[in-house]
Write an enzyme that holds these catalytic residues in place. Structure first.
Site, PDB file in Angstrom:
ATOM      1  N   LYS A  22       3.157   1.951   1.750  1.00  0.00           N
ATOM      2  CA  LYS A  22       1.811   1.385   1.588  1.00  0.00           C
ATOM      3  C   LYS A  22       0.854   2.417   0.991  1.00  0.00           C
ATOM      4  O   LYS A  22       0.133   2.127   0.038  1.00  0.00           O
ATOM      5  CB  LYS A  22       1.293   0.936   2.964  1.00  0.00           C
ATOM      6  CG  LYS A  22      -0.192   0.691   3.027  1.00  0.00           C
ATOM      7  CD  LYS A  22      -0.641   0.282   4.410  1.00  0.00           C
ATOM      8  CE  LYS A  22      -0.963   1.400   5.375  1.00  0.00           C
ATOM      9  NZ  LYS A  22      -2.246   2.073   5.200  1.00  0.00           N
ATOM     10  N   ASN A  23       0.853   3.624   1.560  1.00  0.00           N
ATOM     11  CA  ASN A  23      -0.148   4.603   1.137  1.00  0.00           C
ATOM     12  C   ASN A  23       0.158   5.240  -0.217  1.00  0.00           C
ATOM     13  O   ASN A  23      -0.679   5.959  -0.767  1.00  0.00           O
ATOM     14  CB  ASN A  23      -0.326   5.684   2.208  1.00  0.00           C
ATOM     15  CG  ASN A  23      -1.032   5.132   3.431  1.00  0.00           C
ATOM     16  OD1 ASN A  23      -1.606   4.039   3.372  1.00  0.00           O
ATOM     17  ND2 ASN A  23      -0.979   5.859   4.546  1.00  0.00           N
ATOM     18  N   CYS A 118     -14.443   3.318  11.137  1.00  0.00           N
ATOM     19  CA  CYS A 118     -12.994   3.322  11.315  1.00  0.00           C
ATOM     20  C   CYS A 118     -12.634   3.765  12.724  1.00  0.00           C
ATOM     21  O   CYS A 118     -13.215   4.714  13.250  1.00  0.00           O
ATOM     22  CB  CYS A 118     -12.389   4.276  10.295  1.00  0.00           C
ATOM     23  SG  CYS A 118     -10.630   4.345  10.398  1.00  0.00           S
ATOM     24  N   ARG A 123     -14.749   9.292   8.739  1.00  0.00           N
ATOM     25  CA  ARG A 123     -13.943   9.470   7.520  1.00  0.00           C
ATOM     26  C   ARG A 123     -14.861   9.589   6.302  1.00  0.00           C
ATOM     27  O   ARG A 123     -15.074   8.637   5.559  1.00  0.00           O
ATOM     28  CB  ARG A 123     -12.949   8.316   7.379  1.00  0.00           C
ATOM     29  CG  ARG A 123     -11.946   8.352   8.528  1.00  0.00           C
ATOM     30  CD  ARG A 123     -10.927   7.301   8.442  1.00  0.00           C
ATOM     31  NE  ARG A 123      -9.973   7.492   7.385  1.00  0.00           N
ATOM     32  CZ  ARG A 123      -9.011   6.604   7.117  1.00  0.00           C
ATOM     33  NH1 ARG A 123      -8.904   5.516   7.838  1.00  0.00           N
ATOM     34  NH2 ARG A 123      -8.171   6.818   6.128  1.00  0.00           N
ATOM     35  N   ASP A 309      -0.096  10.268  10.960  1.00  0.00           N
ATOM     36  CA  ASP A 309       0.254   8.848  11.042  1.00  0.00           C
ATOM     37  C   ASP A 309       1.456   8.585  11.947  1.00  0.00           C
ATOM     38  O   ASP A 309       1.831   7.425  12.162  1.00  0.00           O
ATOM     39  CB  ASP A 309       0.522   8.285   9.636  1.00  0.00           C
ATOM     40  CG  ASP A 309      -0.761   8.166   8.821  1.00  0.00           C
ATOM     41  OD1 ASP A 309      -1.851   8.255   9.413  1.00  0.00           O
ATOM     42  OD2 ASP A 309      -0.674   7.993   7.591  1.00  0.00           O
ATOM     43  N   ARG A 401      -1.068  -4.785   8.758  1.00  0.00           N
ATOM     44  CA  ARG A 401      -1.587  -4.004   7.630  1.00  0.00           C
ATOM     45  C   ARG A 401      -0.563  -2.986   7.141  1.00  0.00           C
ATOM     46  O   ARG A 401      -0.679  -2.498   6.022  1.00  0.00           O
ATOM     47  CB  ARG A 401      -2.859  -3.268   8.053  1.00  0.00           C
ATOM     48  CG  ARG A 401      -4.024  -4.200   8.331  1.00  0.00           C
ATOM     49  CD  ARG A 401      -5.256  -3.419   8.683  1.00  0.00           C
ATOM     50  NE  ARG A 401      -5.404  -2.301   7.772  1.00  0.00           N
ATOM     51  CZ  ARG A 401      -5.919  -1.114   8.101  1.00  0.00           C
ATOM     52  NH1 ARG A 401      -6.343  -0.901   9.308  1.00  0.00           N
ATOM     53  NH2 ARG A 401      -6.014  -0.161   7.200  1.00  0.00           N
TER      54      ARG A 401
END
Ligand code: EPZ
Length: 423
Positions: A22-23, A118, A123, A309, A401
Site C-alpha cells: 500500500k505505502n 491522526c 504528523r 508499522d 485500509r
C-alpha cells in the site's frame, strides 16, 4: 458497521501470499501526474486507501482505470487546471499529500488541503514544505490549504532530517518534484524505506536520473519530461510481517510468499532473538515457534531499523512472552492506542513516555475491543488469535485500509475468524 469475531487459541500453519505494498503504491500512483504517457501498475492491492487515492487523482484530472488482477492504468491530462486536493479526501488519507510535489513540478500550481488529525499522533508536513521551497516553489498555508505556485523548479541541495529522523512521504514528495527541476538536486537525510526505493525505481523507468537509491543521499539530475512506464509494486513488508508475527505468536508455522528478506530483516532478527526459527526459502520467509517466545526490547527506527508499522503487532506478541519487554517508539512517540485495548484482554502493559513496559502473562483472554488505527487493529487481531475464547473487534474499517483479504488469509492458516455486520 462490520466487526471481526475471532476465536483464539489455534496455531496458525500454512502459507499465505503478501499483496502489493500500500505505502509504495500510493506515492507511485501520484507519479502519474508527472508523466506524459500512461503509467501501468501491477500488483496494486484492492484497499480503501488505494480507492481513495484513485478518487483524488480523478479529481486532479488523471484517468484511473482498475483492471482485473491488480493492474491499474493511470493517465494524466497533462497540464490540467484541476489542481485542488480537497479537505474531504485529505482528512481520510494522509498519503494524499503526495500529490503536492507532482502538482507543483508538472503543473506549476497546487491547492492541497493539509491532512486531518491522526490517531497515531502529530504528523506535520514541514519537511515536505522545506524541500519543495528549496526547489523554488512558493508555498503558503491559507485557510487549511497549502497553496503552491512556481515557474520551473530549480535543483538545490537540502537536508530533510527532522526531530524523528527522515520522512518517508516527505522524501517521496520532494523526489517527485526534483526529477523535473532544472539542474542537480541533492536530498540529504532522505528516507531509505523500500517504498521510497520502489518510487525512485518507477521514476527512473519514466526517464528520471537518480543516484543513491536506497541510501540517505539522493542525487537527482532534472529532466524536461517524463514518459509513461510499466511497474510491479513491491510486496507489502508490513502485511507480510504481520502474518509472520501472528505465526510466531500462535506458536505456529507460517510461510509468507513474496516476503522480501532484506526488507524485513529487523523483524527476522527480533523473532529469532525471541526464540522463533526464521528461514528464507525461494522468495518466501518461514517462521515457526514451538515454545513460548522470550521477551525482548524493541525500538522502532527508520529503515533498516524495526518498523513503527509493526510495533503494535510485535507488542501484542510480547504480551504473552516469557519475561519483561520494553517497546520504545522513536518514530511516532504517541503511537500506543493499542495499549489500553490489549489491557482489556489481560495484557500487562505500562506506558512510560515514548515507551511501553510489557510484563508477559501466560495467556490473554478474549474480549470486546475497538480498533483505533490500522496497525493497532492488526495488533488486536494478533492478540485475538492467541487469546483463549472469543474476541470481537469493532470499527474494523481501519483494517480494510491496509490488509486485503485478511480473514480469508488467516482462515487459510487455520485461524477462526469471521466478519459480521453489527448494525
Ligand atoms: C509513512 O508515513 C507511512 N505512510 C506510515 O505508514 C509509516 O508509519 C511512516 O511512513 C513511518 O515509516 C505512508 O507511506 C503512506 P514520516 P509518513 O513522514 O510519511 C516526522 C501505516 O500504518 N515528520 O516518515 O507520514 C513525523 O511526525 C502508516 O501504513 C516531521 O517532523 O511518516 C514522524 O515523527 C501510518 N515533519 C517522523 O517524521 C514532516 O514534515 C516520520 O514520519 C514529516 C514527518
Amino acid at each position: 458497521m462490520d466487526a471481526l469475531i475471532i476465536t483464539g487459541g489455534r496455531r496458525l500453519t500454512g502459507k499465505v501470499r503478501a499483496g502489493g505494498a500500500k505505502n509504495a503504491a500510493l506515492p507511485i500512483m501520484a507519479t502519474s501526474i508527472l508523466a506524459d504517457g500512461p503509467l501501468v501498475l501491477r500488483g496494486v492491492p484492492d484497499l480503501a486507501d488505494i480507492r481513495t487515492m484513485a478518487r483524488l487523482l480523478g479529481l486532479l484530472g488523471v484517468k484511473v482505470e482498475r483492471k482485473r488482477g491488480g493492474t491499474m492504468v493511470l493517465q494524466s491530462a497533462g497540464r490540467s487546471p484541476k489542481n485542488r486536493a480537497p479537505y474531504d479526501i485529505m482528512r481520510t488519507m494522509r498519503a494524499g499529500i503526495c500529490v503536492l510535489g507532482p502538482l507543483v513540478a508538472r503543473r506549476g500550481a497546487a491547492e492541497v488541503s493539509l491532512p486531518g488529525g491522526c490517531a497515531i499522533g502529530d504528523r506535520p508536513v514541514d519537511l515536505h514544505l522545506k524541500g519543495l521551497r528549496a526547489l523554488g516553489a512558493r508555498l503558503e498555508v491559507e485557510h487549511g490549504y497549502i497553496v503552491g505556485s512556481c515557474q520551473r523548479l530549480r535543483g538545490a541541495e537540502m537536508y530533510l532530517g527532522g526531530p524523528f529522523g527522515s520522512s518517508v512521504t516527505g522524501t517521496a514528495n520532494v523526489l517527485m518534484a526534483a526529477v523535473l527541476a532544472e539542474g542537480t538536486t541533492v536530498i540529504d537525510a532522505a528516507a531509505c524505506e523500500p517504498e521510497v526505493q520502489d518510487l525512485a525505481h518507477v521514476l527512473v523507468k519514466m526517464g528520471a536520473t537518480i543516484e543513491g537509491i536506497g541510501s540517505p543521499r539522493l542525487v537527482v539530475e532534472g529532466v524536461d519530461r517524463l514518459h509513461g512506464c510499466e511497474h510491479r509494486v513491491i510486496p507489502d513488508r508490513v502485511e507480510a510481517g504481520t502474518y509472520l508475527v501472528a505465526g510466531a505468536a500462535t506458536r505456529g508455522d507460517v510461510t509468507v510468499d513474496g516476503a522480501r528478506w532484506d526488507d524485513l530483516f529487523a523483524l527476522v532478527n527480533t523473532l529469532r532473538e525471541m526464540g522463533a526459527d526464521v528461514e528464507r526459502l525461494d522468495g518466501t520467509i518461514r517462521v515457526s515457534a514451538r515454545r513460548r517466545l522470550a521477551s525482548i526490547d524493541v525500538t522502532t527506527l527508520p529503515f533498516p531499523g524495526f518498523p513503527t508499522d509493526l510495533q503494535a503487532q510485535m507488542m501484542a506478541a510480547l504480551t504473552v512472552a516469557d519475561g519483561i519487554s520494553v517497546v520504545t517508539e522513536k518514530i511516532f512517540p504517541d503511537r500506543f492506542m493499542h495499549v489500553a485495548e490489549l489491557g482489556r484482554m489481560g495484557a500487562r502493559i505500562r506506558k512510560q513516555g515514548n515507551a511501553a513496559v510489557v510484563h508477559g502473562t501466560e495467556q490473554l483472554s478474549g474480549a470486546p475491543v475497538m480498533a483505533s488505527d490500522l496497525r493497532a487493529s492488526a495488533a488486536l487481531v494478533v492478540a485475538g488469535l492467541m487469546a483463549e475464547g472469543k474476541t470481537t473487534i469493532s470499527r474494523i474499517y481501519h483494517l480494510d485500509r491496509g490488509y486485503e483479504g485478511l480473514e480469508r488469509k488467516l482462515r487459510s492458516l487455520g485461524g477462526r475468524i469471521r466478519r459480521i455486520n453489527m448494525r
